[in-house]
Design a protein around this motif. Structure first.
Motif, PDB file in Angstrom:
ATOM      1  N   ASP A   1      -5.275   6.076  -1.209  1.00  0.00           N
ATOM      2  CA  ASP A   1      -4.515   4.865  -0.932  1.00  0.00           C
ATOM      3  C   ASP A   1      -4.447   4.010  -2.182  1.00  0.00           C
ATOM      4  O   ASP A   1      -5.461   3.814  -2.856  1.00  0.00           O
ATOM      5  CB  ASP A   1      -5.177   4.054   0.193  1.00  0.00           C
TER       6      ASP A   1
ATOM      7  N   GLN B   1       0.841  -1.188   0.000  1.00  0.00           N
ATOM      8  CA  GLN B   1       0.000   0.000   0.000  1.00  0.00           C
ATOM      9  C   GLN B   1       0.877   1.239   0.000  1.00  0.00           C
ATOM     10  O   GLN B   1       1.902   1.274   0.674  1.00  0.00           O
ATOM     11  CB  GLN B   1      -0.901   0.003   1.230  1.00  0.00           C
ATOM     12  N   GLU B   2       0.461   2.257  -0.748  1.00  0.00           N
ATOM     13  CA  GLU B   2       1.101   3.566  -0.697  1.00  0.00           C
ATOM     14  C   GLU B   2      -0.001   4.601  -0.518  1.00  0.00           C
ATOM     15  O   GLU B   2      -1.136   4.385  -0.935  1.00  0.00           O
ATOM     16  CB  GLU B   2       1.890   3.845  -1.979  1.00  0.00           C
ATOM     17  N   THR B   3       0.352   5.726   0.091  1.00  0.00           N
ATOM     18  CA  THR B   3      -0.634   6.755   0.421  1.00  0.00           C
ATOM     19  C   THR B   3      -0.113   8.124   0.014  1.00  0.00           C
ATOM     20  O   THR B   3       1.074   8.405   0.144  1.00  0.00           O
ATOM     21  CB  THR B   3      -0.904   6.734   1.940  1.00  0.00           C
TER      22      THR B   3
ATOM     23  N   ASN C   1      -6.514  11.047   2.333  1.00  0.00           N
ATOM     24  CA  ASN C   1      -5.506  10.194   1.723  1.00  0.00           C
ATOM     25  C   ASN C   1      -6.080   9.400   0.555  1.00  0.00           C
ATOM     26  O   ASN C   1      -7.161   8.827   0.669  1.00  0.00           O
ATOM     27  CB  ASN C   1      -4.936   9.202   2.737  1.00  0.00           C
TER      28      ASN C   1
ATOM     29  N   TYR D   1      -3.475   0.196  -3.544  1.00  0.00           N
ATOM     30  CA  TYR D   1      -3.305  -1.178  -3.080  1.00  0.00           C
ATOM     31  C   TYR D   1      -2.908  -2.058  -4.252  1.00  0.00           C
ATOM     32  O   TYR D   1      -3.430  -1.896  -5.362  1.00  0.00           O
ATOM     33  CB  TYR D   1      -4.604  -1.725  -2.482  1.00  0.00           C
TER      34      TYR D   1
ATOM     35  N   THR E   1     -10.389   8.175  -4.401  1.00  0.00           N
ATOM     36  CA  THR E   1      -9.745   6.972  -4.907  1.00  0.00           C
ATOM     37  C   THR E   1      -9.313   7.178  -6.356  1.00  0.00           C
ATOM     38  O   THR E   1      -9.885   7.998  -7.070  1.00  0.00           O
ATOM     39  CB  THR E   1     -10.683   5.747  -4.790  1.00  0.00           C
TER      40      THR E   1
END
Length: 169
Positions: free
Chosen positions: A62, A4-6, A60, A64, A103
């Motif tokens: 995110d 995961q990156e945010t 945020n 995935y 998103t």
């Protein structure tokens, strides 16, 4: 392990005066702002007679690993977007809407369209965000090989009759 990156993005919301018998304003997502302050809370960005733009909040985005197919399709669409989900604000709130989710995955955004209770809007993906998403997809996406599903036989053992052209079933 799930990768995961945010990235935090400010959500810009527009309130526009409309001519409608039951509603004074229409609310829309105006855009997203990389590098917005974390403590943003409905700060006025611009105010005119019939339109106001607010930095509603910073949220945020995110990414995935399991959703890279959606990100990839978004990037390949020709108009990469960030999807913002707005919900009705609480009655005591000054604002009629509240940003709920942001998103980069169009599939996740589409899930919120089913209820009809949320507003889902797509805004252009800023270049820096697009590069970040492209790098994530390049690093973590694995193409899934298409598997044709086979029909299962019925549990009771009865065969289905399939009519044949020009003959008997």
């Amino acid at each position: 392990m799930q990768i995961q990156e945010t990235m935090p993005l400010g959500v810009l919301v527009e309130r526009r005066k409309i001519d409608h018998p039951w509603q004074e304003f229409a609310w829309h997502v105006f855009g997203v702002l990389p590098g917005a302050r974390d403590d943003a809370d409905w700060e006025t960005i611009s105010m005119e007679e019939k339109q106001a733009v607010y930095l509603a909040k910073t949220m945020n985005v995110d990414l995935y690993q399991r959703e890279t197919e959606g990100y990839k399709n978004n990037l390949e669409s020709g108009q990469p977007a960030i999807f913002v989900v707005l919900r009705q604000g609480e009655e005591e709130d000054e604002h009629e809407v509240d940003p709920f989710l942001i998103t980069a995955c169009p599939y996740e955004a589409a899930d919120y369209l089913e209820s009809g209770e949320e507003i889902v809007e797509a805004v252009p993906m800023p270049d820096g965000v697009r590069i970040w998403v492209e790098n994530f997809v390049r690093e973590h996406h694995v193409e899934q090989k298409f598997k044709k599903r086979r029909l299962r036989r019925q549990e009771d053992g009865l065969a289905r009759r399939i009519p044949v052209r020009g003959g008997r079933a």
